[in-house]
Scaffold this active site. Sequence first.
Site, PDB file in Angstrom:
ATOM      1  N   ASP A  37       7.360   4.524   6.024  1.00 50.60           N
ATOM      2  CA  ASP A  37       8.334   3.766   5.225  1.00 50.60           C
ATOM      3  C   ASP A  37       9.658   3.738   5.978  1.00 50.60           C
ATOM      4  O   ASP A  37       9.921   4.586   6.826  1.00 50.60           O
ATOM      5  CB  ASP A  37       8.531   4.405   3.840  1.00 50.60           C
ATOM      6  CG  ASP A  37       9.057   3.418   2.814  1.00 50.60           C
ATOM      7  OD1 ASP A  37       8.263   2.956   1.956  1.00 50.60           O
ATOM      8  OD2 ASP A  37      10.265   3.081   2.851  1.00 50.60           O
ATOM      9  N   ASN A  90       1.285  -2.795   3.746  1.00 51.71           N
ATOM     10  CA  ASN A  90       1.737  -3.069   2.397  1.00 51.71           C
ATOM     11  C   ASN A  90       3.252  -3.239   2.269  1.00 51.71           C
ATOM     12  O   ASN A  90       3.720  -3.859   1.313  1.00 51.71           O
ATOM     13  CB  ASN A  90       1.248  -1.900   1.513  1.00 51.71           C
ATOM     14  CG  ASN A  90       1.935  -1.846   0.184  1.00 51.71           C
ATOM     15  OD1 ASN A  90       1.681  -2.689  -0.678  1.00 51.71           O
ATOM     16  ND2 ASN A  90       2.826  -0.878   0.005  1.00 51.71           N
ATOM     17  N   TYR A 161      10.050 -15.862   0.473  1.00 53.35           N
ATOM     18  CA  TYR A 161       8.999 -14.938   0.010  1.00 53.35           C
ATOM     19  C   TYR A 161       7.656 -15.670  -0.051  1.00 53.35           C
ATOM     20  O   TYR A 161       6.643 -15.185   0.464  1.00 53.35           O
ATOM     21  CB  TYR A 161       9.373 -14.376  -1.366  1.00 53.35           C
ATOM     22  CG  TYR A 161       8.481 -13.256  -1.840  1.00 53.35           C
ATOM     23  CD1 TYR A 161       8.581 -11.980  -1.304  1.00 53.35           C
ATOM     24  CD2 TYR A 161       7.526 -13.474  -2.831  1.00 53.35           C
ATOM     25  CE1 TYR A 161       7.762 -10.946  -1.737  1.00 53.35           C
ATOM     26  CE2 TYR A 161       6.703 -12.448  -3.270  1.00 53.35           C
ATOM     27  CZ  TYR A 161       6.823 -11.181  -2.725  1.00 53.35           C
ATOM     28  OH  TYR A 161       6.010 -10.172  -3.157  1.00 53.35           O
ATOM     29  N   LYS A 165       4.211 -14.857   2.174  1.00 56.11           N
ATOM     30  CA  LYS A 165       2.995 -14.387   1.502  1.00 56.11           C
ATOM     31  C   LYS A 165       1.832 -15.341   1.730  1.00 56.11           C
ATOM     32  O   LYS A 165       0.675 -14.905   1.862  1.00 56.11           O
ATOM     33  CB  LYS A 165       3.275 -14.143   0.015  1.00 56.11           C
ATOM     34  CG  LYS A 165       4.269 -12.996  -0.230  1.00 56.11           C
ATOM     35  CD  LYS A 165       3.795 -11.672   0.377  1.00 56.11           C
ATOM     36  CE  LYS A 165       4.682 -10.492   0.018  1.00 56.11           C
ATOM     37  NZ  LYS A 165       4.180  -9.213   0.573  1.00 56.11           N
TER      38      LYS A 165
HETATM   39  N1  LIG Z   1       5.550  -5.430  -7.575  1.00 58.79           N
HETATM   40  C1  LIG Z   1       5.201  -6.681  -7.633  1.00 58.79           C
HETATM   41  O1  LIG Z   1       5.366  -7.338  -8.679  1.00 58.79           O
HETATM   42  C2  LIG Z   1       4.576  -7.343  -6.423  1.00 58.79           C
HETATM   43  C3  LIG Z   1       3.924  -8.563  -6.621  1.00 58.79           C
HETATM   44  C4  LIG Z   1       3.348  -9.184  -5.525  1.00 58.79           C
HETATM   45  C5  LIG Z   1       3.397  -8.588  -4.283  1.00 58.79           C
HETATM   46  N2  LIG Z   1       4.043  -7.399  -4.119  1.00 58.79           N
HETATM   47  C6  LIG Z   1       4.064  -6.813  -2.769  1.00 58.79           C
HETATM   48  O2  LIG Z   1       3.635  -5.464  -2.834  1.00 58.79           O
HETATM   49  C7  LIG Z   1       4.106  -4.775  -1.659  1.00 58.79           C
HETATM   50  C8  LIG Z   1       4.624  -3.412  -2.066  1.00 58.79           C
HETATM   51  O3  LIG Z   1       5.781  -3.601  -2.859  1.00 58.79           O
HETATM   52  P1  LIG Z   1       6.065  -2.790  -4.192  1.00 58.79           P
HETATM   53  O4  LIG Z   1       5.936  -3.761  -5.301  1.00 58.79           O
HETATM   54  O5  LIG Z   1       5.290  -1.539  -4.224  1.00 58.79           O
HETATM   55  O6  LIG Z   1       7.642  -2.557  -4.001  1.00 58.79           O
HETATM   56  P2  LIG Z   1       8.486  -1.239  -3.675  1.00 58.79           P
HETATM   57  O7  LIG Z   1       9.864  -1.741  -3.341  1.00 58.79           O
HETATM   58  O8  LIG Z   1       8.337  -0.271  -4.789  1.00 58.79           O
HETATM   59  O9  LIG Z   1       7.803  -0.640  -2.367  1.00 58.79           O
HETATM   60  C9  LIG Z   1       7.955  -1.249  -1.102  1.00 58.79           C
HETATM   61  C10 LIG Z   1       8.183  -0.173  -0.049  1.00 58.79           C
HETATM   62  O10 LIG Z   1       8.267  -0.830   1.222  1.00 58.79           O
HETATM   63  C11 LIG Z   1       9.289  -0.174   1.968  1.00 58.79           C
HETATM   64  N3  LIG Z   1       9.821  -1.060   3.010  1.00 58.79           N
HETATM   65  C12 LIG Z   1      10.649  -2.113   2.855  1.00 58.79           C
HETATM   66  N4  LIG Z   1      10.969  -2.632   4.043  1.00 58.79           N
HETATM   67  C13 LIG Z   1      10.329  -1.883   4.973  1.00 58.79           C
HETATM   68  C14 LIG Z   1      10.287  -1.920   6.384  1.00 58.79           C
HETATM   69  N5  LIG Z   1      10.977  -2.820   7.089  1.00 58.79           N
HETATM   70  N6  LIG Z   1       9.503  -1.018   7.031  1.00 58.79           N
HETATM   71  C15 LIG Z   1       8.819  -0.084   6.334  1.00 58.79           C
HETATM   72  N7  LIG Z   1       8.842   0.021   4.991  1.00 58.79           N
HETATM   73  C16 LIG Z   1       9.601  -0.880   4.329  1.00 58.79           C
HETATM   74  C17 LIG Z   1      10.350   0.174   0.923  1.00 58.79           C
HETATM   75  O11 LIG Z   1      11.239   1.178   1.389  1.00 58.79           O
HETATM   76  C18 LIG Z   1       9.493   0.595  -0.264  1.00 58.79           C
HETATM   77  O12 LIG Z   1       9.263   1.991  -0.252  1.00 58.79           O
HETATM   78  C19 LIG Z   1       5.127  -5.711  -1.027  1.00 58.79           C
HETATM   79  O13 LIG Z   1       4.544  -6.335   0.103  1.00 58.79           O
HETATM   80  C20 LIG Z   1       5.412  -6.729  -2.100  1.00 58.79           C
HETATM   81  O14 LIG Z   1       5.838  -7.974  -1.583  1.00 58.79           O
HETATM   82  C21 LIG Z   1       4.642  -6.777  -5.166  1.00 58.79           C
END
Ligand SMILES: NC(=O)c1ccc[n+]([C@@H]2O[C@H](COP(=O)([O-])OP(=O)(O)OC[C@H]3O[C@@H](n4cnc5c(N)ncnc54)[C@H](O)[C@@H]3O)[C@@H](O)[C@H]2O)c1
Length: 303
Positions: A37, A90, A161, A165
């Site tokens: 992370d 992820n 975004y 995606k």
């Molecule tokens: N939560 C939702 O509703 C949702 C819906 C669709 C897709 N997603 C996708 O799920 C994935 C995970 O997101 P989440 O919802 O768990 O959010 P989150 O913000 O809780 O977790 C994302 C993690 O990625 C880390 N991160 C960000 N930029 C980074 C980088 N440059 N290098 C390494 N780590 C990095 C952050 O520090 C964080 O810990 C993402 O790709 C997001 O786009 C989430």
Amino acid sequence: MKTLQGRTLVVTGAASGFGLETARIAARQGMNVVMADVQAEALELAAREVAGLGAPVLAHRLDVSKAAEVEALGAATLARFGAPHVVFNNAGVGAGGLIWEHSVKDWEWVVGVNLMGVAHGVRVFTPMMLEAARRDAAYEGHIVNTASMAGLVCAPNMGAYNVTKHAVVALSETLYQDLALVTQQVTCSVLCPYFVPTGIHESHRNRPVELRDAAAAPTPSQLIAQAMSSKAVASGKVTAAQVAQFVFDAVAARRFYVYSHPNALAPVQTRLDDIVQRRNPSDPFATRPEVGERLRAALRGDA
Ligand SMILES: NC(=O)c1ccc[n+]([C@@H]2O[C@H](COP(=O)([O-])OP(=O)(O)OC[C@H]3O[C@@H](n4cnc5c(N)ncnc54)[C@H](O)[C@@H]3O)[C@@H](O)[C@H]2O)c1
């Protein structure tokens, strides 16, 4: 995949949300866990917690948009545990608003993390997994890339975004087909969640200083996108822990498309019908016109 016990998971974005929940499940299943992370402190806390579940843990701080840093993650993984069995690309960040209002730095940040982060993970780990498969007929590998429902439809005011995606879905479908050309032992999935409560609506917390627009305030459309996504994410009923379990279920079943809300796929069908029938893109608010009206009014400054 027949078993997870004793095998190795690599997960990026491991300090929060889906990444952390996946690491927790992996630890309970007896896997070695490589947690990566960009947020050092959050990662340290998360890694301590997962190690407390009894798993051998390698915590690795990196920015997935940086090629050399993902290569270093690959080398560290190989040195500690050998070739991984499950790689979960992820890490991701959210940024919305009208598509022409993104700054150059917005594009660099969102494309860098959401798309290039996945591309680097695939570039670094796939050869390692194929090599392991060549050496051991019993080896099984699975790559999971996180896209989004935003990778299957194009909701308005979600900016770069959506673009990243869709690109991750294309990357993953291509990876699936390419792997099938060369091996039966390594396959992949794409995770397409709808709104799920995590930290994603606070993505600016991990935006690097050099990619911030210090002088420019967010535009009204960006503020509206932020408010809408915060509300939608916070009101999601499916939990991040459930989504993480869906990921492992898909790995076990070798299923490619992984959804958090399989009942919310009607707009995907509409989009595909638009394409095949050569119709212009359908109104995304057809079933909820009041939402579209509110958004239009807010963007035009009437609200
Ligand atoms: N939560 C939702 O509703 C949702 C819906 C669709 C897709 N997603 C996708 O799920 C994935 C995970 O997101 P989440 O919802 O768990 O959010 P989150 O913000 O809780 O977790 C994302 C993690 O990625 C880390 N991160 C960000 N930029 C980074 C980088 N440059 N290098 C390494 N780590 C990095 C952050 O520090 C964080 O810990 C993402 O790709 C997001 O786009 C989430």
